[in-house]
Enzyme design. Structure first.
Site, PDB file in Angstrom:
ATOM      1  N   ASP A   1      30.641  37.588  36.874  1.00  0.00           N
ATOM      2  CA  ASP A   1      29.315  37.010  36.654  1.00  0.00           C
ATOM      3  C   ASP A   1      28.370  37.468  37.766  1.00  0.00           C
ATOM      4  O   ASP A   1      28.756  38.271  38.623  1.00  0.00           O
ATOM      5  CB  ASP A   1      29.388  35.479  36.570  1.00  0.00           C
TER       6      ASP A   1
ATOM      7  N   ASP B   1      27.110  35.962  40.403  1.00  0.00           N
ATOM      8  CA  ASP B   1      27.550  35.658  41.773  1.00  0.00           C
ATOM      9  C   ASP B   1      28.655  36.605  42.211  1.00  0.00           C
ATOM     10  O   ASP B   1      28.679  37.070  43.344  1.00  0.00           O
ATOM     11  CB  ASP B   1      28.066  34.215  41.860  1.00  0.00           C
TER      12      ASP B   1
ATOM     13  N   GLU C   1      37.499  36.354  45.407  1.00  0.00           N
ATOM     14  CA  GLU C   1      36.385  35.425  45.533  1.00  0.00           C
ATOM     15  C   GLU C   1      36.882  33.991  45.374  1.00  0.00           C
ATOM     16  O   GLU C   1      37.349  33.606  44.309  1.00  0.00           O
ATOM     17  CB  GLU C   1      35.330  35.735  44.453  1.00  0.00           C
TER      18      GLU C   1
ATOM     19  N   ASP D   1      34.576  37.209  40.303  1.00  0.00           N
ATOM     20  CA  ASP D   1      34.273  36.741  38.958  1.00  0.00           C
ATOM     21  C   ASP D   1      33.372  37.740  38.249  1.00  0.00           C
ATOM     22  O   ASP D   1      32.583  38.436  38.887  1.00  0.00           O
ATOM     23  CB  ASP D   1      33.528  35.395  39.031  1.00  0.00           C
TER      24      ASP D   1
END
Ligand code: 0RA
Length: 650
Positions: free
Chosen positions: A513, A515, A433, A511
């Site tokens: 998280d 997103d 990413e 990541d």
């Protein structure tokens, strides 16, 4: 002998005796697939299948399954009860033979028409061999019989422990923790299978209770699955989050050439095809002769109708099989006495005699429906024509892309940092990413066998896009050119030239998280819809970067959850006198330097990769369409239900 006499004549002698149980403990994976979560849950399916057989024979209508407090499982049915009389050859109770002799369940006895039965068809004795403890209780002939076993060995002869005017079989087993990687059952996994079984075998009630959880009133969560409409309701269930193109489900149930066939189909407004095909209650991911029969019946009937109606005459384009399946949701279920399973995962039906009956069934039900429902018939044909037009546009776009690629040298994407090793089996590719984390990964990797491909932000949501948009999309083009394989089409995600695949580990690294999870899901949606074989062959993995770094002086350690973090803090504090332990929360890959990223997430010696598998194909399709499709409320519901897995950053 009549069918009834044959059934009644079923005696203890019919049970064939084949081989012993030591082999099962020596090579469990050979019998139940694997010793991971899949195999663990397979034990339950094996026991439930026996009760389903009894129900299909017409003697049982209710099956209760409980996950007990200690993660043992109880399966109780109201069938005739496993016979307990002496088995003449073995000089043992038939119950003991069924429970202790491999393949004794009668499934290998051709006289006994057994159609359900787990993929491996190994029988309950196999479950017994892999359980530290199993208790079988049979209620029949006014009595309650019982026998217990430890790793498959009887602890005593079958004995009478009471009286009862009910009949049925009850089996409680505790999987052996020295065999299985985990012995913790997942309610949702079992629930999905029980729901599926209820749809596939209409009229049977299956309940699932989780005794590990107790509410304030002392009740345990229980779900009840029952379907009156069978596959008709299954198709509705599969499409529950989609917008219907026609309101009806077209349905057939009957026998053709002595093969029981049940089929249902409907159309929604999406571009995806969703056909679930079953043989003896087993989902045949890889298709086979029954699926070919279905496709043949569908294509021939619709083509004939479209031609006769004159709607095709105006169109200059060729309509092909794929076009008839855009927006199609269908379930096909056949019962085959001696199924031959082929293919990579042994989920492809090989029996040639099955094609014609299914094709006939589909032609019959569909032509009758089209004749009687001209409005719906028109909607379907119009959709088919649209699909054909879109397919032509998509092919043009694909050809353009390929031509441009050739002009540009036809090589690998510019953003790919390839590895030097050429053997695909030894090569890995990381889809990372963001460009910045991609840069760190390039520095941190072992360039000998690890390739890095950064992806910019959110890739296209293929669930909502038309095909030509997908082929034209820059990031998606980069993905499949880097992999070296052709992109499949939605209808034929198996068209991959897998022998050209350049890496056998394809790792998604995002990541930790919200997103990151979103991007992970977008990439997985693309793989699931257009390159399903990559998942089926076990090539797709998800990297797991750590969430915390706990540091004291020069010593740094990593934690993937709060428990680990707190233990590290505790240990480090204990090791010295000052309170100088520093805890860092990683929000993204970019917060790690190259060395840290290698150590925690990329080094095969120390990293954890999660392999992506397809647990339940029917559920899987549904979850992707729900997560990525247009309809918002079901997505919200899913997120709320699963919110316990999502952590809000402090
Ligand atoms: C063979 C014969 C009979 C019952 C069963 C098998 C049977 C097996 C299982 C496994 C789980 N539940 C079951 N219920 C029944 C009955 C033969 C007879 O009563 O004549």
């Amino acid at each position: 002998m009549s069918e009834e006499e044959r059934k009644d004549n079923y005696s203890a002698d019919n049970i064939q005796v084949l081989e012993g149980l030591e082999a099962v403990r020596k090579r469990p994976a050979m019998y139940i697939g694997d010793v991971g979560l899949k195999g663990l849950h397979h034990l339950v399916y094996e026991v439930v299948d026996n009760s389903i057989d009894e129900a299909l024979a017409g003697y049982c209508d209710t099956i209760h399954v409980s996950i007990n407090e200690d993660n043992s499982i109880t399966v109780l049915d109201n069938g005739r009860g496993i016979p307990t009389a002496m088995h003449t050859k073995e000089k043992k109770s038939a119950l003991e033979v069924v429970m202790t002799v491999l393949h004794a369940g009668g499934k290998f006895d051709k006289d006994t028409y057994k159609v359900s039965g787990g993929l491996h068809g190994v029988g309950v004795s196999c479950v017994n061999a892999l359980s530290t403890h199993l208790m079988a209780t049979v209620r029949r002939e006014g009595k309650v019989f019982q026998q217990e076993y430890s790793i498959g060995k009887p602890l005593y002869d079958v004995k009478v422990v009471g009286e009862s005017n009910e009949t049925g079989t009850e089996v409680t087993f505790k999987p052996d923790a020295s065999i299985f990687e985990s012995t913790e059952y997942n309610f949702d996994t079992l629930a999905a299978r029980m729901r599926e079984l209820a749809f596939l075998n209409k009229g049977i009630t299956i309940t699932l209770k989780d005794k590990r959880i107790t509410d304030d009133e002392g009740n345990h969560p229980t779900t009840r699955y029952f379907s009156e409409g069978g596959l008709r309701e299954f198709a509705q269930y599969l499409d529950r989050n989609r917008e219907a193109l026609i309101q009806d489900v077209i349905y057939f149930e009957g026998e053709r050439e002595r093969i029981p066939v049940e089929v249902s189909l409907t159309y929604n407004t999406s571009y995806t095809e969703n056909i679930q095909a079953y043989v003896n209650n087993i989902n045949t991911h890889e298709g086979g002769t029954h699926l070919s029969g279905f496709r043949r019946g569908l294509t021939n009937t619709l083509k004939k109708y479209a031609t006769d109606s004159g709607m095709l005459a105006k169109e200059k384009i060729e309509i092909d099989g794929d076009d008839f399946r855009e927006g199609l949701t269908a379930v096909v279920s056949v019962k085959v006495a001696e199924p031959q399973f082929e293919g990579q995962t042994k989920t492809k039906l090989g029996n040639r005699e099955v094609t014609a009956p299914v094709s006939q069934a589909v032609s019959e039900m569909l032509s009758a429906y089209l004749e009687e429902h001209p409005t719906e018939a028109r909607l379907i044909v119009e959709k088919v024509i649209l699909a054909a037009r879109a397919r032509h546009a998509a092919r043009k776009a694909r050809e353009m892309v390929q031509r441009k690629n050739v002009l540009a040298g036809g090589g690998l994407p510019g953003k790919l940092a390839d590895c030097s090793e050429k053997d695909p089996a030894a090569c890995e590719i990381y889809f990372v990413e963001g460009d910045s984390a991609g840069g760190t990964a390039k520095q941190g990797r072992d360039r000998h066998f690890q390739a890095i491909m950064p992806l910019r932000g959110k890739i296209l949501n293929v669930e909502k896009a038309m095909q030509h948009k997908i082929f034209e999309n820059e990031e998606i083009k980069n993905i499949y050119t880097a992999l070296g394989v052709r992109i499949g089409t939605e209808e034929d995600s198996k068209a991959l030239n897998l022998e050209k695949l350049r890496y056998h580990k394809i790792i998604i690294m995002c990541d930790a998280d919200v997103d990151g999870s979103h991007i992970e899901t977008l990439i997985l949606t693309f793989f699931f819809r257009y390159m399903k074989e990559l998942i089926e062959n076990g090539y797709i993995y998800i990297a797991t970067p750590p969430l915390y770094q706990v540091k004291k002086g020069a010593k740094a350690e990593y934690a993937w959850n709060e428990d680990q973090r707190d233990r590290l803090i505790h240990d480090m504090k204990g090791a010295g006198s000052e309170s100088s332990v520093n805890v860092q929360r990683y929000k993204g890959l970019g917060e790690m330097n190259a060395e840290q990223l290698w150590e925690t997430t990329m080094n095969p010696e120390s990293r954890t990769l999660r392999q992506v598998t397809i647990e339940n194909a029917a559920e899987c399709d549904q979850i992707f369409s729900m997560l990525m499709g247009d309809d918002v409320p079901p997505r919200r519901e899913f997120i709320e239900k699963n919110a316990k897995y999502a952590k809000i950053d402090a």
